[in-house]
Design a protein around this motif. Sequence first.
Motif, PDB file in Angstrom:
ATOM      1  N   ALA A 176       0.884  -1.229  -0.016  1.00  0.00           N
ATOM      2  CA  ALA A 176       0.055  -0.145   0.132  1.00  0.00           C
ATOM      3  C   ALA A 176       0.833   1.086   0.357  1.00  0.00           C
ATOM      4  N   LYS A 177       0.567   2.488  -1.091  1.00  0.00           N
ATOM      5  CA  LYS A 177       1.282   3.563  -0.902  1.00  0.00           C
ATOM      6  C   LYS A 177       0.539   4.929   0.178  1.00  0.00           C
ATOM      7  N   GLY A 178      -0.570   4.381   0.522  1.00  0.00           N
ATOM      8  CA  GLY A 178      -1.039   5.106   1.509  1.00  0.00           C
ATOM      9  C   GLY A 178      -1.334   7.049   1.359  1.00  0.00           C
ATOM     10  N   ASP A 179      -1.082   7.773  -0.525  1.00  0.00           N
ATOM     11  CA  ASP A 179      -1.069   8.657  -0.541  1.00  0.00           C
ATOM     12  C   ASP A 179      -2.181   9.099  -0.783  1.00  0.00           C
ATOM     13  N   HIS A 214      -2.708   2.268   9.136  1.00  0.00           N
ATOM     14  CA  HIS A 214      -2.550   3.300   9.579  1.00  0.00           C
ATOM     15  C   HIS A 214      -1.873   4.834   8.734  1.00  0.00           C
ATOM     16  N   ASN A 215      -1.810   5.854   9.156  1.00  0.00           N
ATOM     17  CA  ASN A 215      -0.879   6.836   8.698  1.00  0.00           C
ATOM     18  C   ASN A 215      -1.097   7.147   7.020  1.00  0.00           C
ATOM     19  N   GLY A 216      -2.044   7.599   6.559  1.00  0.00           N
ATOM     20  CA  GLY A 216      -2.409   7.461   4.947  1.00  0.00           C
ATOM     21  C   GLY A 216      -3.630   7.622   4.959  1.00  0.00           C
ATOM     22  N   ARG A 217      -4.011   7.685   3.136  1.00  0.00           N
ATOM     23  CA  ARG A 217      -5.434   8.131   2.996  1.00  0.00           C
ATOM     24  C   ARG A 217      -5.349   7.117   2.172  1.00  0.00           C
ATOM     25  N   PHE A 218      -6.181   5.451   1.483  1.00  0.00           N
ATOM     26  CA  PHE A 218      -6.183   4.488   1.045  1.00  0.00           C
ATOM     27  C   PHE A 218      -6.982   4.465   0.352  1.00  0.00           C
ATOM     28  N   SER A 249     -13.459 -14.485   6.800  1.00  0.00           N
ATOM     29  CA  SER A 249     -14.199 -14.769   8.554  1.00  0.00           C
ATOM     30  C   SER A 249     -12.604 -14.756   9.214  1.00  0.00           C
ATOM     31  N   ASN A 250     -13.124 -14.522  10.669  1.00  0.00           N
ATOM     32  CA  ASN A 250     -11.762 -14.441  11.272  1.00  0.00           C
ATOM     33  C   ASN A 250     -10.711 -12.817  11.160  1.00  0.00           C
ATOM     34  N   VAL A 251     -11.192 -11.902  10.821  1.00  0.00           N
ATOM     35  CA  VAL A 251     -10.471 -10.923   9.680  1.00  0.00           C
ATOM     36  C   VAL A 251     -10.684  -9.502  10.998  1.00  0.00           C
ATOM     37  N   THR A 252     -10.718  -8.854  11.863  1.00  0.00           N
ATOM     38  CA  THR A 252     -10.442  -7.354  11.868  1.00  0.00           C
ATOM     39  C   THR A 252     -10.545  -6.531  11.134  1.00  0.00           C
ATOM     40  N   LEU A 253     -10.654  -5.696  10.231  1.00  0.00           N
ATOM     41  CA  LEU A 253     -10.612  -4.595   9.971  1.00  0.00           C
ATOM     42  C   LEU A 253     -10.369  -2.956  10.840  1.00  0.00           C
ATOM     43  N   ASP A 254      -8.339  -2.560  11.314  1.00  0.00           N
ATOM     44  CA  ASP A 254      -8.435  -1.636  12.007  1.00  0.00           C
ATOM     45  C   ASP A 254      -8.165  -0.766  11.351  1.00  0.00           C
ATOM     46  N   ILE A 255      -9.268   0.929  11.514  1.00  0.00           N
ATOM     47  CA  ILE A 255      -8.692   1.757  10.129  1.00  0.00           C
ATOM     48  C   ILE A 255      -7.787   2.656  11.722  1.00  0.00           C
ATOM     49  N   GLU A 256      -7.165   3.172  12.050  1.00  0.00           N
ATOM     50  CA  GLU A 256      -6.438   3.854  13.273  1.00  0.00           C
ATOM     51  C   GLU A 256      -7.109   4.960  12.763  1.00  0.00           C
ATOM     52  N   GLY A 258      -6.695   9.345  12.375  1.00  0.00           N
ATOM     53  CA  GLY A 258      -6.445   9.892  11.258  1.00  0.00           C
ATOM     54  C   GLY A 258      -5.871   9.456  10.154  1.00  0.00           C
ATOM     55  N   ALA A 259      -6.428   7.869  10.014  1.00  0.00           N
ATOM     56  CA  ALA A 259      -6.655   7.175   8.806  1.00  0.00           C
ATOM     57  C   ALA A 259      -8.025   6.667   7.897  1.00  0.00           C
ATOM     58  N   THR A 260      -7.735   7.108   6.453  1.00  0.00           N
ATOM     59  CA  THR A 260      -8.780   6.675   5.757  1.00  0.00           C
ATOM     60  C   THR A 260      -8.421   6.500   5.265  1.00  0.00           C
ATOM     61  N   LEU A 261      -9.111   4.824   4.172  1.00  0.00           N
ATOM     62  CA  LEU A 261     -10.244   4.476   3.530  1.00  0.00           C
ATOM     63  C   LEU A 261     -10.762   5.105   2.942  1.00  0.00           C
ATOM     64  N   LEU A 262     -10.414   5.375   1.406  1.00  0.00           N
ATOM     65  CA  LEU A 262     -11.133   6.424   0.700  1.00  0.00           C
ATOM     66  C   LEU A 262     -11.537   5.990  -0.837  1.00  0.00           C
ATOM     67  N   GLY A 263     -12.822   6.299  -1.294  1.00  0.00           N
ATOM     68  CA  GLY A 263     -13.229   4.949  -1.938  1.00  0.00           C
ATOM     69  C   GLY A 263     -13.020   5.941  -3.312  1.00  0.00           C
ATOM     70  N   SER A 264     -12.576   4.974  -4.350  1.00  0.00           N
ATOM     71  CA  SER A 264     -12.703   5.510  -5.504  1.00  0.00           C
ATOM     72  C   SER A 264     -13.892   5.617  -5.925  1.00  0.00           C
ATOM     73  N   THR A 265     -13.657   6.952  -6.573  1.00  0.00           N
ATOM     74  CA  THR A 265     -15.082   7.548  -8.105  1.00  0.00           C
ATOM     75  C   THR A 265     -14.628   7.055  -9.632  1.00  0.00           C
ATOM     76  N   ASP A 266     -14.541   5.823  -9.597  1.00  0.00           N
ATOM     77  CA  ASP A 266     -14.191   5.348 -10.237  1.00  0.00           C
ATOM     78  C   ASP A 266     -15.546   3.988  -9.973  1.00  0.00           C
ATOM     79  N   VAL A 267     -16.867   3.936 -10.979  1.00  0.00           N
ATOM     80  CA  VAL A 267     -17.875   2.884 -10.486  1.00  0.00           C
ATOM     81  C   VAL A 267     -17.144   2.385 -10.911  1.00  0.00           C
ATOM     82  N   ASN A 268     -16.479   1.389 -12.190  1.00  0.00           N
ATOM     83  CA  ASN A 268     -16.669  -0.254 -12.395  1.00  0.00           C
ATOM     84  C   ASN A 268     -15.331  -0.410 -11.434  1.00  0.00           C
ATOM     85  N   ASP A 269     -14.533   0.205 -10.105  1.00  0.00           N
ATOM     86  CA  ASP A 269     -14.132  -0.752  -9.201  1.00  0.00           C
ATOM     87  C   ASP A 269     -14.258  -1.248  -8.311  1.00  0.00           C
TER      88      ASP A 269
END
Length: 505
Positions: free
Chosen positions: A34-37, A64-68, A77-84, A86-97
Amino acid sequence: MVIRKTLCFLLFLLSTLSFAQRPAGVWDVFDTGAKGDGKAMDTKAIQTAIDRCHEAGGGRVYLHNGRFLSGTIYLKSNVTLDIEAGATLLGSTDVNDFPNAPSKFPAYGGELVTEKMFIYAEAATNIAIIGRGTIDGRGDTFNGPFLSPSFSGRPRILHFRNCENMQIRNITLRNSGSWVQSYQSCRNLIIDGITVDSRENKDIEKPRHADALGRNTDGMDLVDCQLVRVSNCFINSGDDAICLKSLSPDEGCRDITIVNCHVTSNASGIKIGTETSGSFEDITVQNCTVFDTRIDAISLMTVDGARIERVSFSNISVRNIKGAAIFIRLGARNRTYRKGAIVRTGVLRDILIENVQGHRINGYGCSITGIPGFPVENITLRDIRLRFDGGNKPLMGDGVGSKPSFIANSPDDANREVPEKTEAYPRGEMFGRLPAYGFFIRHGKNITLDNVSLDVVEDENRPAIVADDIDRLDITNLKAKASPGIPETVRLKQVRNSPNLPKSN
């Protein structure tokens, strides 16, 4: 010499700390590329971390420490997604994604597809999304269809189907393309301390679509879910804030508690319906506030054949409600959401609403209504104190764009015949301005109003309560402001077996 060797060894240890292995059970998305930029697509890196975590037996995927920037992510199953924080999980603007994909479970219209989702899981167990970071769906970048149950062009942020043992905690969800979060046929679900900020047209004093078309941005949808605990959430949504639904006549919502939540919405606040195919049982809502809401504060309805039983609302505070403070409806729209489904006869009974206080409530009036031959049953309203705006101002409807529609008042509103609208879409304004400023009650059995206080800021031309076709109506300790020129505070028509009723005025 010994001291020198010791110092060299310590320096060597310090120099290698930055290359130390991550703690066991933690997958850092930077380690999978991941680049997180906020510019490079990180979908593959995040999905790789989730897949490896799942294959290893479970753990935590760490952002953590980025915009993904990412398209659809599949949680496993059995996975926790931890978004610290200050961090952002950013949606694509391309509907094909956000591709549609085959699924084992039916979508809204019954098709076996996933539809478009940002984070998706089906038939997964022990999954979680935690952290004080943000998931931004960037929903305002997607076009049509609008105001429609079709989500073909607008992804939801969270969607989980047939999942078990789930937790969503402390995260912020903002700017969704459609329903912010949807949980369908899930069991043992905890949603705690989250924030939803996904409201187009934020100014409640403007027409609903004054600045932008709506995107069906329900804050939270629980669809045919069981064993659910929702607590300590703040939801600001463009459509219904918290909504329970049923799409299958063989499923339902059961054993659900909603506590300590604050909601504001461009539609209804806390709502059961309108998609009501199966059942709704043993549901409790406590200690919540509903404010700046365009349609109804509290609404319960069955219009597609659902059975609603044993539902309680208590300790609810409402203010600035443009529709009804309380709306209860049994109708017969009879829509189906599953191929070949048979619509049953709807049932709505054993409802308790108590300790509700509200002010700045618009002039439609509240309603409790069944339809001829199918009454609502065993409805108790206790310790209710509502203050309505009153007066003769026209009532603003949704309208289109920046031009609202208006419902004009009439001097003869108190004598108005209210249409049945058996097949109509249910919402507090569906009957127009009701003949009672407080409660219009029709087609009911065993209806109790105990210690109800009704007030208006400006004088009204309607009685406080109108009851029509009721078997066993009990009104005790009523305090209601009289309307000038109206001979009674409570108007009764076809009310049977009801000795304990207040006298006129």
